[in-house]
Design a protein around this motif. Sequence first.
Motif, PDB file in Angstrom:
ATOM      1  N   PRO A 269       5.659   7.837  -5.095  1.00  0.00           N
ATOM      2  CA  PRO A 269       4.395   7.189  -5.164  1.00  0.00           C
ATOM      3  C   PRO A 269       3.884   7.387  -4.342  1.00  0.00           C
ATOM      4  O   PRO A 269       3.769   7.315  -2.769  1.00  0.00           O
ATOM      5  N   ARG A 270       2.112   7.175  -4.604  1.00  0.00           N
ATOM      6  CA  ARG A 270       0.959   7.376  -3.667  1.00  0.00           C
ATOM      7  C   ARG A 270       0.457   6.020  -4.174  1.00  0.00           C
ATOM      8  O   ARG A 270      -0.161   5.471  -5.072  1.00  0.00           O
ATOM      9  N   PHE A 271      -0.370   5.633  -3.279  1.00  0.00           N
ATOM     10  CA  PHE A 271      -1.166   4.140  -3.353  1.00  0.00           C
ATOM     11  C   PHE A 271      -2.507   4.494  -2.820  1.00  0.00           C
ATOM     12  O   PHE A 271      -2.700   5.676  -1.803  1.00  0.00           O
ATOM     13  N   ASN A 272      -3.740   4.569  -3.984  1.00  0.00           N
ATOM     14  CA  ASN A 272      -4.753   4.663  -3.429  1.00  0.00           C
ATOM     15  C   ASN A 272      -5.473   3.399  -2.588  1.00  0.00           C
ATOM     16  O   ASN A 272      -6.195   4.278  -1.936  1.00  0.00           O
ATOM     17  N   LYS A 273      -5.188   2.657  -2.163  1.00  0.00           N
ATOM     18  CA  LYS A 273      -5.493   1.707  -1.456  1.00  0.00           C
ATOM     19  C   LYS A 273      -3.709   1.074  -1.756  1.00  0.00           C
ATOM     20  O   LYS A 273      -3.529   0.119  -1.802  1.00  0.00           O
ATOM     21  N   TYR A 274      -3.935   0.588   0.095  1.00  0.00           N
ATOM     22  CA  TYR A 274      -2.844   0.009   0.971  1.00  0.00           C
ATOM     23  C   TYR A 274      -3.204  -0.971   1.600  1.00  0.00           C
ATOM     24  O   TYR A 274      -2.416  -1.554   0.721  1.00  0.00           O
ATOM     25  N   MET A 275      -4.429  -1.651   1.075  1.00  0.00           N
ATOM     26  CA  MET A 275      -4.268  -2.692   2.039  1.00  0.00           C
ATOM     27  C   MET A 275      -5.695  -2.815   1.347  1.00  0.00           C
ATOM     28  O   MET A 275      -6.949  -1.977   1.077  1.00  0.00           O
ATOM     29  N   ILE A 276      -5.992  -4.285   0.826  1.00  0.00           N
ATOM     30  CA  ILE A 276      -7.307  -5.092  -0.217  1.00  0.00           C
ATOM     31  C   ILE A 276      -8.492  -6.426   0.769  1.00  0.00           C
ATOM     32  O   ILE A 276      -6.923  -6.870   1.014  1.00  0.00           O
ATOM     33  N   ASN A 277      -9.030  -6.540   1.251  1.00  0.00           N
ATOM     34  CA  ASN A 277      -9.622  -7.503   1.506  1.00  0.00           C
ATOM     35  C   ASN A 277      -9.532  -9.195   0.397  1.00  0.00           C
ATOM     36  O   ASN A 277      -9.354  -8.628  -0.554  1.00  0.00           O
ATOM     37  N   ALA A 278      -9.184  -9.781   1.468  1.00  0.00           N
ATOM     38  CA  ALA A 278      -8.513 -11.205   0.425  1.00  0.00           C
ATOM     39  C   ALA A 278      -9.836 -11.597  -0.355  1.00  0.00           C
ATOM     40  O   ALA A 278      -9.723 -12.522  -1.602  1.00  0.00           O
ATOM     41  N   GLU A 279     -10.920 -11.138   0.841  1.00  0.00           N
ATOM     42  CA  GLU A 279     -11.730 -11.774  -1.083  1.00  0.00           C
ATOM     43  C   GLU A 279     -12.621 -10.324  -1.403  1.00  0.00           C
ATOM     44  O   GLU A 279     -13.448  -9.540  -0.399  1.00  0.00           O
ATOM     45  N   SER A 550      17.324  -2.672   1.699  1.00  0.00           N
ATOM     46  CA  SER A 550      17.589  -1.413   0.572  1.00  0.00           C
ATOM     47  C   SER A 550      15.487  -1.140  -0.010  1.00  0.00           C
ATOM     48  O   SER A 550      15.333  -1.533  -0.872  1.00  0.00           O
ATOM     49  N   TYR A 551      15.305  -0.330   1.121  1.00  0.00           N
ATOM     50  CA  TYR A 551      14.085   0.411   1.358  1.00  0.00           C
ATOM     51  C   TYR A 551      13.556   1.346   0.140  1.00  0.00           C
ATOM     52  O   TYR A 551      13.983   2.432  -0.021  1.00  0.00           O
ATOM     53  N   PRO A 552      13.119   1.050  -1.233  1.00  0.00           N
ATOM     54  CA  PRO A 552      12.746   1.871  -2.279  1.00  0.00           C
ATOM     55  C   PRO A 552      11.600   3.133  -1.678  1.00  0.00           C
ATOM     56  O   PRO A 552      11.093   2.272  -0.763  1.00  0.00           O
ATOM     57  N   ALA A 553      11.841   4.255  -1.740  1.00  0.00           N
ATOM     58  CA  ALA A 553      11.373   5.145  -2.160  1.00  0.00           C
ATOM     59  C   ALA A 553      10.510   6.347  -3.148  1.00  0.00           C
ATOM     60  O   ALA A 553      10.249   6.930  -2.432  1.00  0.00           O
ATOM     61  N   ALA A 554      11.391   6.218  -3.726  1.00  0.00           N
ATOM     62  CA  ALA A 554      11.153   7.323  -5.326  1.00  0.00           C
ATOM     63  C   ALA A 554      12.217   6.950  -6.057  1.00  0.00           C
ATOM     64  O   ALA A 554      12.533   5.398  -5.865  1.00  0.00           O
ATOM     65  N   GLU A 561      16.193   5.230 -11.679  1.00  0.00           N
ATOM     66  CA  GLU A 561      16.518   4.535 -10.539  1.00  0.00           C
ATOM     67  C   GLU A 561      16.157   4.697  -9.562  1.00  0.00           C
ATOM     68  O   GLU A 561      15.201   5.683  -9.793  1.00  0.00           O
ATOM     69  N   VAL A 562      15.873   3.595  -9.229  1.00  0.00           N
ATOM     70  CA  VAL A 562      14.912   4.112  -7.677  1.00  0.00           C
ATOM     71  C   VAL A 562      16.426   4.071  -6.864  1.00  0.00           C
ATOM     72  O   VAL A 562      17.173   3.177  -6.489  1.00  0.00           O
ATOM     73  N   LEU A 563      15.093   4.871  -5.700  1.00  0.00           N
ATOM     74  CA  LEU A 563      16.366   5.809  -4.806  1.00  0.00           C
ATOM     75  C   LEU A 563      15.968   4.600  -3.294  1.00  0.00           C
ATOM     76  O   LEU A 563      14.549   4.767  -3.027  1.00  0.00           O
ATOM     77  N   ASP A 564      16.718   5.322  -2.616  1.00  0.00           N
ATOM     78  CA  ASP A 564      15.901   4.908  -0.974  1.00  0.00           C
ATOM     79  C   ASP A 564      15.889   6.357  -0.400  1.00  0.00           C
ATOM     80  O   ASP A 564      15.948   7.238  -1.597  1.00  0.00           O
ATOM     81  N   TYR A 565      15.294   6.279   1.105  1.00  0.00           N
ATOM     82  CA  TYR A 565      15.194   7.511   1.474  1.00  0.00           C
ATOM     83  C   TYR A 565      16.406   8.178   1.968  1.00  0.00           C
ATOM     84  O   TYR A 565      16.315   9.479   1.901  1.00  0.00           O
TER      85      TYR A 565
END
Length: 752
Positions: A269-279, A550-554, A561-565
């Motif tokens: 996964p890649r995120f273009n937005k990791y954090m957004i303003n609550a407003e 169980s942290y998903p990484a890929a 299936e969702v895989l961990d590191y």
Amino acid sequence: MRKISSGFLAVCFALVVFMQPFVSEAQVIDKEITLAASDDEQLGITMEPKISQEDAIAIALEFAKEYIAVELNDEYEMDIYLEDYSWRSTSDLFYSIYFSKYDDSYSKDISFEIDAMSGEVVSFDQWEYDYNSNFNYIPKLSYDEAKVISNAFLKKIQPVYAKGVMLEEDDNYGAYPSETYSFQYVRVHNDIPFDTNYINIDVDAITGKIDYYSIGWHEDVQFVEVSNMISNEEAYKILADSCTVELNYVEQSNPDTYETEAIVAVYEPRFNKYMINAEGGNEFEYVTSYIVDDDEVVTDLSSEDKERLKDISIDIPQPANVTYTDEEVNNVALIYKDLMGITDMKIDGTWLYDYDEEKLWSVELQGESNPYNYSYSSMDIEAETGKLTYYSHNGEDKEYMLSQSGTEEKMSWEEAYKEAVAMIATLYPNEFKEIITKQTYYDNSYYYDEYGMEDVFYYFSFSRGVNGIEYYNNSIDIEIGAYSGDVNSIYYTWSKLEFPKFENLISEKEAIDAYLNHYESHLSYVMEDYESADKKAIPVYTLEVEDVYSYPAAVDAKTGEVLDYWGNSVTNDKIYVNFEGHPSEKELTIMQQYGFIDYEGVSLQDDMTVTEFIKILVNILGYSSYYVEDDDALKFTNVTKEDDAYDHLMGAIYYGLVENEAIEWDFDKVLNREEMAMYMVKMLGYNDLAELSSIYKASFSDAEDISKDLMGYVAIGEGLGILKGEDGKFYPKKNVTYEEAAVALYNLLSGN
């Protein structure tokens, strides 16, 4: 038999000597203290502390007396440093104070960090060890018992702040072992957490003492109030819609041995937005004063250069048999030695060892002292192929001296690049055909105030190109001296496993949906600009994993299936049972934490077999699949190496729990109470004493029902307090349940 370590709990099996808080009647330190200069001070600290060193010491002494019941007297040695920690959230100037006392049998260390401007104790840490005590490493306290202690300490040390924090509860505290329980209290405003303001407290899981405390808190922060805040659902959609995926590979590791077993094609996964303003939901970006250097230097080989370099490899003689002998690997090492230009060095030693299912020869080389300090190099060589997998040469002093001598001209990064690719082509001709030769230069020189630290090495990392992607987990890394041109280090990481083709894949949308199914939106405050005098905390949304264990990484690109590191499915993680409210909650949970008993698929009232109990004891003592040499094979007539219990039975023989006899092993035999006593006393190493059964007498009213040859084991177990009866009876022939086994073993390990 091969001699091995018995594991970190081998010292746990005698009675515990409880360690009480140290309180001395001696006088408080009154001798003159000299302020020692730290590295930071030598570089120049420009601020003046408002708190004197004498006052800082007095604050530390008072803190120790009031909060941890320790009087720091003349028995303690002390060091104090004035240090500049620019990453601190409240101030940039601190006193670090260290107290220590030790002798042949006991040591204790206590440290403090005290804000040099306000006098606040911002962190405290203590550690002690009595070498004469049989100190246990299995908790006596449950998580909830430790939490009561932590909450009480919080209210005592920070009565005001304690009203404005929330404890970040760990739903998985029963899933992993710990010698301490750690509690993090996060500041809240309007029920919204401010994660970067916190109070951390550690409670010793055995003694119940406070081992650690720290606080990070902004007094003057302004919380921005938002009237039109978007909802959690809206925030989740905005963040989720910014998620994309890229094809890649991950190594799938065995969760028990951690050895890589396969290469899996995945979507990452890649995120273009990791954090957004609550407003409003716009992307949030921190205000920063960091200057980004946009001037990049990029180079690559031409196709002609690549063809030319394919013909410069060296010939390494192959072993006469499967693996190199000591003499043969010495000859190979001499070739590499000459190639690296360290012809004056001599081979000082070689040894063969196993690493990740491969045999490697380690070679050490030493030379005479020279103007550039002591000469030392080492290399690892594959025992079957002769390939160089690791090389290190202590060239740092030489490079720095050459940089200061004025007699040597620093080579350019481009020149070093040519040296690097030529060396890789020479050493690894097959891998050279696959590496990504394009490199970007980053200047690693740095400045502390006006003091410059020159980067005297050029570092290159050549990743492997597989099926059109750059696979960073496989690479050849090489470091070149900027003045000498010498190779300072080589790290070779290259998988021999097959890389699957990117065929028959699920869609990108399916991968994104599967991945995001493990996330939920999280509202919190963050600081807009840490360096501004006008400190404002802004409410923002991020995505957080629902189950942090169980942290998903890929996502597996073929199965979904969702895989961990480690490349394993997060849906197949070990199931940890919550025993909250159970009469034996503490014992059951702690035995689960340490991985000694697996409750998955069983009931606590199920009978335990002798085989399963043997496995638990071997795991406690220190499990290894290499207890004995191959010629010391297991003699049980119905047990083969394919049986799950094979290695544990070998371990049981090694530890003296069972005899290696040419008889059938009864896998299904149920454990009874007198047999449990026998195995636990054997684990303690008291079996020779227990065999003198005629000298023992058990106090249980049904002692006549105890087998005569096991009377000594039961009596010793009763005397040590690890076996308890019921209504005055022992019930020696009664089957042992999982719950009874867990409680008995906990009592053994904890000294209860």
